[in-house]
Write an enzyme that holds these catalytic residues in place. Structure first.
Site, mmCIF file in Angstrom:
data_model
loop_
_atom_site.group_PDB
_atom_site.id
_atom_site.type_symbol
_atom_site.label_atom_id
_atom_site.label_comp_id
_atom_site.label_asym_id
_atom_site.label_seq_id
_atom_site.Cartn_x
_atom_site.Cartn_y
_atom_site.Cartn_z
ATOM 1 N N GLY A 15 0.798 -1.225 0.000
ATOM 2 C CA GLY A 15 0.000 0.000 0.000
ATOM 3 C C GLY A 15 0.831 1.276 0.000
ATOM 4 N N PRO A 188 12.636 -8.581 9.145
ATOM 5 C CA PRO A 188 12.655 -8.173 7.727
ATOM 6 C C PRO A 188 12.644 -6.650 7.564
ATOM 7 C CG PRO A 188 11.005 -9.893 8.088
ATOM 8 C CD PRO A 188 11.494 -9.473 9.441
ATOM 9 N N CYS A 381 -17.426 2.669 -21.750
ATOM 10 C CA CYS A 381 -16.575 2.506 -22.941
ATOM 11 C C CYS A 381 -16.973 1.256 -23.728
ATOM 12 C CB CYS A 381 -15.105 2.507 -22.553
ATOM 13 S SG CYS A 381 -14.043 2.984 -23.921
ATOM 14 N N GLN A 385 -20.278 0.513 -26.164
ATOM 15 C CA GLN A 385 -20.219 0.009 -27.545
ATOM 16 C C GLN A 385 -21.047 -1.272 -27.672
ATOM 17 O OE1 GLN A 385 -15.994 -0.363 -28.302
ATOM 18 N NE2 GLN A 385 -15.702 1.849 -28.493
ATOM 19 N N HIS A 510 -14.562 7.231 -19.852
ATOM 20 C CA HIS A 510 -14.448 6.492 -18.583
ATOM 21 C C HIS A 510 -14.757 7.424 -17.409
ATOM 22 C CE1 HIS A 510 -12.711 2.696 -20.028
ATOM 23 N NE2 HIS A 510 -12.152 3.437 -20.964
ATOM 24 N N GLU A 512 -15.404 6.773 -14.455
ATOM 25 C CA GLU A 512 -14.808 6.315 -13.195
ATOM 26 C C GLU A 512 -13.472 7.001 -12.896
ATOM 27 O OE1 GLU A 512 -15.104 4.529 -15.963
ATOM 28 O OE2 GLU A 512 -13.399 3.171 -16.277
HETATM 29 N N1 GLN Z 1 -12.005 -1.909 -27.177
HETATM 30 C C1 GLN Z 1 -12.770 -0.714 -27.308
HETATM 31 C C2 GLN Z 1 -12.049 0.333 -28.144
HETATM 32 O O1 GLN Z 1 -10.854 0.272 -28.304
HETATM 33 C C3 GLN Z 1 -13.135 -0.151 -25.943
HETATM 34 C C4 GLN Z 1 -11.963 0.288 -25.149
HETATM 35 C C5 GLN Z 1 -12.288 0.519 -23.706
HETATM 36 O O2 GLN Z 1 -13.244 -0.021 -23.162
HETATM 37 N N2 GLN Z 1 -11.450 1.272 -23.008
HETATM 38 O O3 GLN Z 1 -12.672 1.232 -28.667
#
Ligand code: GLN
Length: 536
Positions: A15, A188, A381, A385, A510, A512
């Site tokens: 950590g 250690p 992402c 898709q 993304h 996140e």
């Molecule tokens: N594989 C997909 C792309 O390259 C999605 C990539 C991802 O989820 N970061 O567009």
């Protein structure tokens, strides 16, 4: 400018990144501007070419640099966005040195390893300068005693020689509790301090990581063998949430001790927001069950958690601020194909980012289940898709609709590759060539996404090659699919959602990567709220 080096001892995975992020937060809350810098021993120029199964998630910053999860920890704890000056891999340092040599920038000098050390020091100064920092906090990757990170430690030694009062070293070491003995063993840790001494470094402060708090006897023993006063041995036992780590240090006055060594005076002290956030962790009682359907199961759950660390943290931030206690389950996309009933136990489902064809059909079955059963779905992402592929197949009836990443010959390429990206693939030009970093996006008024953000103009981080194919937009939209966010020029689709569904959102970016404990991401908040309303 002051410099704090952080090294690790005995084992990896104790950590160090969290400890560094915690020190950064404490220094910030004491009124200092901190610039964290991760120095990684590997020779990859950036983390973009590394397999997340082995190295964990690739964390992308606004400027598009592909880094590792420690940068994520720094950003989350500091609640600040960092950039390329906050990461330096050994590969990128060698690359600079070799490029300078080729450009005759060394004026005909004999170029040797000392130039690499100089370049490391240059990067450290740069990290401070670019953020106008009072303190540069340098986390040295790897473990004391190995040769891979030796040059970073040498840079630390040289900087200390030059600026004696401005440089300190914090060593994070580990005290095991062997089951057959049942007590903490300090040998250690003593040896890892010796390893540092052997390369000319004397730690100023030691963080003693262990299953349990260090007792006085071992504290003294470790202090004596390390040449330190016992008050500089800080107990760092395991805690149930990483966000509690700074509070444990705070109780032992770590920041005052650091400031004392650096001859700095604190100008303020305010950890209130952080303490309020941590209180929510324990006060959140109502369980919300979230399934993450992914493919990185190869070596067990630990690896999977590492590959999706930002997704997990984003779920936690959003849940806790809503008084919800997240229960996160890993669902192997391959298993869903065999037995779809395993999806029934979740109030909300996420399909996170990914690459390649493995377990794709299991993810599509998952998305269909969420769409048809009004289960909150959040596609990140690849998850966005594949939601598009699912809709084209099962609502429009285009049975072999696909992304050209998987089926380049499909008659219905609802997700496809742009010519500039295709060229890079053909040239095998893979490093740092995806669509990366922060891109502006405009949300459609009246969409769920827009109402959650509470504004139309947003900016989010990307890492992908393939894109939504606008050719299919009208057909999809006629059937209840909605493009709810695009780039400002309208050319690239950034967010999709479904009408007549409590929460079905996919993002080409993304989200996140931008969620922080003190600033949870609005889409994750919307997702966990919708999930909490689902009755199981
Ligand atoms: N594989 C997909 C792309 O390259 C999605 C990539 C991802 O989820 N970061 O567009």
């Amino acid at each position: 400018m002051k410099y704090i080096f952080v090294s690790g001892g005995v084992i990896s995975g104790i950590g160090k990144g969290i400890a560094t992020a915690s020190i950064a937060l404490l220094l910030k809350s004491a009124g200092f501007k901190v610039s964290p810098l991760k120095m990684d021993p590997y020779l990859n120029v950036d983390a973009g070419t590394m397999n997340p199964i082995e190295h964990g998630e690739v964390f992308v910053l606004d400027d598009g640099i592909e880094t590792d999860q420690d940068l994520g920890h720094y950003e989350r704890f500091l609640n600040e966005s960092l950039d390329k000056n906050n990461i330096a891999t050994q590969g990128s340092i060698y690359l600079t040195v070799l490029q300078k040599e080729r450009n005759l920038e060394y004026d005909g000098e004999f170029v040797d390893i000392n130039h690499v050390t100089e370049e490391i020091i240059e990067r450290i100064h740069q990290a401070g300068k670019m953020r106008n920092a009072d303190v540069v906090l340098v986390e040295i990757g790897g473990t004391a005693g190995e040769y891979q990170n030796m040059l970073f430690l040498e840079a630390n030694r040289l900087l200390k020689l030059k600026k004696h009062d401005d440089v300190i070293h914090v060593h994070i070491t580990y005290l095991p509790v062997p089951p057959s003995i049942g007590e903490l063993k300090s040998k250690p840790a003593q040896m890892s301090v010796r390893d540092l001494n052997a390369v000319g470094i004397q730690p100023d402060i030691i963080l003693a990581r262990a299953e349990k708090p260090i007792d006085e006897f071992r504290r003294k023993k470790l202090a004596v063998s390390s040449g330190l006063d016992p008050e500089y041995i800080i107990s760092a036992p395991d805690v149930d949430s990483i966000y509690k780590v700074p509070l444990g240090y705070e109780e032992q006055n770590l920041v005052q001790k650091i400031l004392g060594k650096l001859k700095l005076k604190k100008s303020q002290k305010d950890l209130k927001d952080w303490k309020d956030f941590v209180a929510k962790i324990d006060n959140s009682k109502k369980v919300v069950k979230i399934g993450i359907v992914g493919k990185y199961f190869a070596t067990g759950d630990y690896t999977l958690a590492d590959a999706y660390v930002s997704v997990i943290e984003a779920i936690k931030h959003a849940s806790w601020t809503q008084g919800l206690k997240p229960e996160i389950h890993w669902v192997d996309a391959g298993k869903v194909l065999k037995d779809g009933s395993i999806l029934k136990g979740f109030q909300g489902i996420i399909v996170p980012g990914g690459f390649g064809s493995r377990d794709i059909e299991g993810k599509i079955v998952t998305i269909k289940y969420c769409r048809e059963n009004q289960i909150p779905y959040f596609g990140l992402c690849y998850g966005m898709q594949l939601a598009t592929v699912e809709f084209a197949r099962n609502v429009l009836g285009y049975k072999d609709a696909n992304t050209t990443e998987i089926d380049p010959k499909t008659a219905y390429p609802v997700i496809h590759i742009m010519p500039d990206q295709e060229k890079k693939l053909l040239e095998r030009n893979y490093g740092a060539t995806m669509r990366l970093g922060a891109w502006d996006c405009v949300l459609k008024e009246g969409s769920i996404a827009c109402s959650l953000y509470g504004k139309k103009d947003i900016s989010e981080r990307h890492r992908h090659r393939y894109e939504f194919n606008n050719k299919f937009k009208d057909e999809l939209e006629k059937k209840g699919f909605m493009v709810s966010g695009t780039t400002p020029d309208g050319k690239l689709v950034e967010v999709i959602e479904l009408k007549n569904h409590p929460f079905f959102i996919g993002t080409q970016f993304h989200p996140e990567l931008k969620s922080r404990p003190l600033a949870p991401h609005p889409l994750f908040v919307g997702f966990v709220k919708a999930a909490s309303k689902v009755k199981l």
